[in-house]
Structure formats: structure tokens, C-alpha cells
Design an enzyme around this catalytic site. Structure first.
Site, PDB file in Angstrom:
ATOM      1  CG  ASP A 247      -1.949   1.283   1.438  1.00 30.54           C
ATOM      2  OD1 ASP A 247      -2.699   1.751   1.073  1.00 30.54           O
ATOM      3  OD2 ASP A 247      -1.118   2.191   2.110  1.00 30.54           O
ATOM      4  CD  GLU A 322      -2.385   2.211  -3.692  1.00 34.41           C
ATOM      5  OE1 GLU A 322      -3.684   2.917  -3.743  1.00 34.41           O
ATOM      6  OE2 GLU A 322      -1.574   2.243  -2.609  1.00 34.41           O
TER       7      GLU A 322
HETATM    8  C1  GLC Z   1      -3.479   3.619  -0.202  1.00 33.04           C
HETATM    9  C2  GLC Z   1      -5.122   2.808  -0.252  1.00 33.04           C
HETATM   10  C3  GLC Z   1      -6.392   3.931   0.703  1.00 33.04           C
HETATM   11  C4  GLC Z   1      -5.388   4.237   1.409  1.00 33.04           C
HETATM   12  C5  GLC Z   1      -4.366   4.591   1.742  1.00 33.04           C
HETATM   13  C6  GLC Z   1      -3.658   5.351   3.121  1.00 33.04           C
HETATM   14  O1  GLC Z   1      -3.947   4.396  -1.139  1.00 33.04           O
HETATM   15  O2  GLC Z   1      -5.424   2.230  -0.751  1.00 33.04           O
HETATM   16  O3  GLC Z   1      -7.102   3.756   0.732  1.00 33.04           O
HETATM   17  O4  GLC Z   1      -6.495   5.785   1.892  1.00 33.04           O
HETATM   18  O5  GLC Z   1      -2.842   4.077   0.984  1.00 33.04           O
HETATM   19  O6  GLC Z   1      -3.035   3.834   4.128  1.00 33.04           O
END
Ligand code: GLC
Ligand code: MG
Ligand code: CA
Length: 606
Positions: A247, A322
């Protein structure tokens, strides 16, 4: 003179004779059927390179105990859905203990299951059942921050020696205009609005939070933090998890004060006058996002997981990263030309960030080829159409594009990613300001503007059937309202209907078993401003051709321009609103497609 002439004619005659002979040989060969090409050598690919990967948002998938909140038992009860849909792997948004400020992305215990979602036994059961069905299970790993209710933060605040530097702490700056005032260490702005620094009374220092105040940024310059990350990963891998979605990686590490005369440097100002200092967009995040040092941390995770794989054998465990970044910074997650030292792949968000209902066929082709062009030679591509952070796919595009978009996803090379609900064409649900719970919407918006930021509409519960709460829950009130269109748009109905998004989705995922799709070449080009083709071919195997009119009106194209396509060709799948359907034969090269119409054709190899 005479003799010379004769020789000249003789030489000329030989040349002409040769030409004639050559022509005869050519003519004879041209009339013969060409030698059939030998079938290509098919090398088996590791599971993750061609899988269909499905994102579950656990809070909204299926509620087993009637509290209005989805849970692990709910997921267990519906695992057959994935087999039925042709999905190979699932990844679940965070299921760990959390105060739920950011619905699980604020983890207070990285080693336990959140009570609303179930127990460790439930998780073990989920893994066991999923594996017995042949499904891989990936977890969401959130390395950038921990909840301010985590033991790590509490101990760090108390300056416990081991945890003291676990997070990014900094002294206040003096206010030159007011000696009794203090200022944050820099002008950095949080992703959810407001300063990225929060004052802590106990330590008399600020701490950094690139997201919510309750999501405290780890200090990755402290080796003990990276050790903790390995420990967390190992814990879940030992339980049997098949890997992780990683993440928010662009925010992993920030500028080092040591490189800036001992202070945190201010991000430069964007100069965009619509933003105030506390608003995202006021600054250009050069010291807080995409720092080159973050990639080494990712490469260490890859090394760790490779070693784990080597030591434990079995199917490959993977990491998918991500982060929203430009194409150059995104590709660095792959690592090197073999794509083998970084994440197995970084998620490709181009369909979310660069294409929408206004895009024409040239935009689609250009954006798809951009990824394939920038990707390192040995990389595996992937395609994402939606997730829990963005409006749903049919809402960002048009609802008549659902089948075409699912078809591009399934026919492009590499990994197809589906966000829960895309297989039935779910659209954004309406969530009023009163019902809004997303921290981003609450922090950045007000009753007039919250809809610009809210991620709730993409998170409303899954539509199983037309019973109460769409079959998601028996509660009187669900954590987010169920979208109003569920009586018409739900899985049970789509399983019964003769033609439906879900049936198309099943047909498309089944098609991925064809060698042409797993191993074949691709060719993608516009046929007009609005229609493009995607051809997948593999020598002796059948050819598959996607034709997709992304425009909002009828468009006629010339199929003679599609390489590898021999007519007549049979329709394999057609959009649900098409007048054509699977099994129909296309023999005329002039083809008129209606708005949003997509056809997948199967043709014999040339
Ligand atoms: C990523 C997640 C999102 C979250 C952020 C902080 O972008 O997909 O939902 O708020 O990280 O963890
Ligand atoms: Mg529940
Ligand atoms: Ca960080």
C-alpha cells in the site's frame, strides 16, 4: 566491335533466362499451399503472470453475522463465486486490527484480525478453503504508517528506546513573528488535507502523517522498521498467504534533514491559486513523494520474498505494489530489465487516471501502448479498471462500455485485475453527506464538495440478489447504504438472464485458458477515431480479435484493415446491448458498431 555485341547479347540472354526461371519457380510456389508453420513451443508460465486477480473490499463483500459489516465468514461462504467467475487469485483490503479511521488502512495490530471481520481461526479457514478451491490469497500490506493506537506508536511517544525513532518525529520551528507560537517543521500537506505534521504534547514534538492524523508515518531511515516489516510479512506467509499488495509506496520515505542543513525542506509551491496552504495541491511534493530511496526498500522486500520462496518451495509468493506516479517512477518498481528485482508488478492505474468517457479510440490505444512501451523487457503487464479509492468503472466511463472494458482487461497480455462488482457492472452508489464516512471526504469536503473526494460511492455493498440489502446483510442498517439499483443489477439475476455482464465475464475469463491469450502476440490500433482493434494471435492457434467502439454513437469500420483476421469469423462474446451475440458469423468487411459495442471474434489462424 561485333564480337563484343554478341557477348553482350549472350550475357543479357542468360540474365533474362534466369529471370524467367525465377518467375516460374515463384509462380509454382505461389500456387501451392504454404508449408504449415510448426506449432509454437509453449512454456508453462508461473501462476501470477496470467492470473485474474480480484480485489475484495471485505467491509462490503458479505456480512455473515448481521451487524451490517462484511466479514471473513461472509467471504468464506462466497468463495465459490470466484471459481464460478473464473478468478484465480483474490486480494483483500486490510483485515487487521484497526480503529477504522481509514477503514483498515490504519492498523493498530499488524499480527491480528480485526474483531468486526472475525478471528485468526476464520482467516485460517478462509485460506484453507480458498487453497482447496485452487485460489490464491493475497493480503494488503500497509508499510507506510501505523495507527496512533498501535503499541509501536504508544511506545514511541513514551520514548521507549527501541521504538523512539520508529516514526518521523521533529521539533517545532520557532515562529519569527510570535515567540510564544510554534510552527510545524515544514509546509508538507497531508493526502487527506491539512498539515502533514501533528503536534504531540507528550513528546513536545511533531510527528509526520502523510495520510490521516491517526496514520503515523514510519521512519524508514531506521533499520529496525524494515526488520519489523520483514517480521510482519513472514508471520502472514507462515500462515499460508500467497503474497501482498503493498500500500501507498510513493509516500514511504521523505527528504532527510541531514541533506538539508538539519531541517525538513519545504516543498515548492505549485502556484495554483485555487489552493490554500492547508490543501493538497498547494505544494509540489518533491520531498514527500516518489523519493528515489524508496525503491531500494521495495527491492529488499523482493529479495526477502524470493528468499522465502526458495526456502519454503511451493507456489511462488508475490508482491504487487500500489502507488499513483508518472510512468517513469512507476516503472522503477519493476526493478530492472528482467523485471526481476522489484515488485512482481506495480499496479497499472492508467485506465483510472488517463482514460474516461471522453476518451476516443486513439487515446485508448496510446495509453495501453504507453505501459507496454515503458515496461522493462521482462516485465509482466497488468490492467486495473477500478478500486476502493476511485469511482467505479461504469461511472467513470459509460454503462454501455462495461463488457468492452472487461474484454480489454481479459484480452490484453498479463494480469487482469477486477475490483469487486466489476464482473456484474456495478456502478457508484449514492451516499449522502449525512451517511458519508470516508475520512478523505469528511476532511477535505463539506456538504457541497464532499462528492469530489468521497470514496464511499465505490465502496457500497456488493449486490448478491434482489432481497433486503441486496443479500449483503440482514442488518437494519448497513455501514454504507446499498446502492438503489440493486433490484435490477445483481449477481443472481445475471446468472439467470440469458445474456448478462456476468455471463460475458465468465466467457472472457474462460478464454484466457487459450494459448493465444496466455502466450500470443498482441497488436492494437485504431480503425477510426472511435473504434480500435486488439488482435491476439499465435501461429497455429486460433486468433482472437476485440473490436470496441468506445464512442457514444454508431461507427462503421473496415475489417480488411485488421491483421490476422480472416472472414467469416465467429462472434465469441458481444456486449449485452449488441444486436449480435455469441455464435453469430461476421462475413461482411464493413461492420457498424453501436455506441459502446464490443465484439470478440474468433478466427482461424492465417
Ligand atoms: C492507499 C489505499 C487507500 C488508503 C491509503 C492510505 O492509497 O488504497 O485506501 O487510504 O493508501 O493507507
Ligand atoms: Mg459482519
Ligand atoms: Ca512515509
Amino acid at each position: 566491335m561485333k564480337a563484343l555485341k554478341v557477348v553482350g547479347i549472350a550475357v543479357g540472354s542468360v540474365a533474362i533466362l534466369g529471370l524467367v526461371a525465377g518467375f516460374i519457380t515463384w509462380a509454382v510456389l505461389a500456387n501451392r499451399a504454404p508449408e504449415p508453420l510448426p506449432p509454437p513451443e509453449i512454456i508453462a508460465l508461473d501462476w501470477w503472470k496470467t492470473c485474474v486477480l480480484y480485489q475484495i473490499y471485505p467491509r462490503s463483500f458479505k456480512d455473515s453475522d448481521g451487524d451490517g459489516i462484511g466479514d471473513l465468514k461472509g467471504i468464506i461462504s462466497e468463495l465459490e463465486h470466484f471459481v464460478d467467475a473464473g478468478v484465480d487469485a483474490i486480494w483483500m483490503s486490510p483485515i487487521f486490527t484497526s480503529p477504522m479511521v481509514d477503514f483498515g488502512y490504519d492498523i493498530s495490530d499488524f499480527f491480528d484480525i480485526h474483531y468486526e471481520y472475525g478471528t485468526m481461526e476464520d482467516f485460517e479457514e478462509l485460506l484453507e478453503k480458498a487453497h482447496s478451491l485452487g485460489l490464491k490469497v493475497l493480503l494488503d500490506f500497509v508499510p507506510n504508517h501505523a495507527s496512533n493506537e498501535s503499541e509501536y506508536y504508544i511506545k514511541s511517544e513514551a520514548r521507549d528506546p527501541f521504538y523512539e525513532d520508529f516514526f518521523v518525529w521533529a521539533d517545532a520551528l520557532p515562529d519569527p513573528n510570535n515567540a510564544s507560537n510554534r510552527l510545524p517543521p515544514s509546509n508538507w500537506v497531508s493526502q487527506f488535507g491539512g498539515s502533514a505534521w501533528e503536534w504531540n504534547e507528550a513528546r513536545q514534538q511533531y510527528y509526520l502523517h502523510q495520510f490521516a492524523i491517526q496514520q503515523v508515518d514510519f521512519n524508514f531511515r531506521n533499520p529496525a522498521v524494515q526488520e519489523k516489516m520483514f517480521e510482519i510479512m513472514r508471520f502472514w506467509l507462515d500462515k499460508g498467504a500467497d503474497g501482498f499488495r503493498l500500500d501507498a509506496l510513493p509516500y514511504l520515505i521523505e527528504a532527510n534533514p541531514a541533506d538539508h542543513e538539519g531541517r525538513y525542506p519545504d516543498d515548492p509551491l505549485s502556484g495554483l491559486i485555487q489552493f490554500e496552504p492547508h490543501q493538497l495541491g498547494y505544494t509540489i511534493p518533491i520531498y514527500t513523494k516518489d523519493l528515489i530511496e524508496l525503491y531500494d526498500i521495495v527491492y529488499e522486500w523482493r529479495e526477502f520474498i524470493d528468499q522465502y520462496n526458495e526456502e519454503h518451495g511451493g507456489d511462488t509468493r508475490v508482491i504487487f505494489s500500489e502507488g499513483y506516479a508518472n510512468v517513469t517512477m512507476t516503472m522503477l518498481y519493476y526493478g530492472n530489465e528482467d523485471g526481476a528485482i522489484g515488485a512482481h508488478f506495480p499496479f497499472n492505474f492508467d485506465f483510472i487516471t488517463d482514460l474516461n468517457s471522453e476518451s476516443n479510440a486513439r487515446d485508448f490505444v496510446y495509453i495501453i501502448l504507453r505501459w507496454l512501451t515503458y515496461m522493462p523487457y521482462g516485465g509482466i503487464p497488468n490492467w486495473v479498471f477500478g478500486n476502493h479509492d476511485n469511482n467505479r468503472m461504469p461511472t467513470r466511463f459509460r454503462k454501455d462500455m462495461v463488457d468492452g472494458l472487461n474484454a480489454i482487461n481479459m484480452l490484453l497480455p498479463g494480469v487482469a485485475v477486477t475490483y469487486q462488482g466489476e464482473e456484474i457492472g456495478m456502478r457508484d452508489g449514492y451516499v449522502s453527506w449525512e451517511d458519508t464516512v470516508d475520512i478523505e471526504a469528511c476532511n477535505r469536503g463539506d456538504p457541497d464538495t464532499y462528492h469530489l473526494y468521497s470514496r464511499d460511492p465505490a465502496r457500497t455493498p456488493y449486490h448478491w440478489n434482489n432481497s433486503t440489502n441486496a443479500g449483503f446483510s440482514t442488518a437494519n442498517r448497513t455501514w454504507l447504504p446499498v446502492a438503489e439499483d440493486y433490484p435490477e443489477l445483481n449477481l443472481a439475476k445475471q446468472k439467470e438472464d440469458r445474456i448478462s455482464h456476468f455471463k460475458n465475464y465468465q466467457a472472457l475469463t474462460a478464454l484466457r485458458k487459450e494459448k493465444t491469450l496466455s502466450h500470443g502476440e498482441y497488436d492494437i490500433r485504431p480503425l477510426s477515431d472511435w473504434t480500435f482493434y486488439l488482435v491476439r494471435s499465435l501461429r497455429t492457434y486460433d486468433t482472437f480479435v476485440l473490436l470496441f467502439n468506445v464512442g457514444d454513437r454508431e461507427n462503421t469500420v473496415d475489417l480488411n484493415r485488421v491483421p490476422h483476421l480472416t472472414l467469416p469469423a465467429t462472434i465469441y462474446v458481444a456486449s449485452i446491448h449488441s444486436t449480435r451475440e455469441g455464435g453469430h458469423v461476421i462475413s461482411n468487411s464493413q461492420l457498424t458498431l453501436s455506441a459502446g459495442e464490443a465484439l470478440v471474434l474468433r478466427a482461424v489462424p492465417i
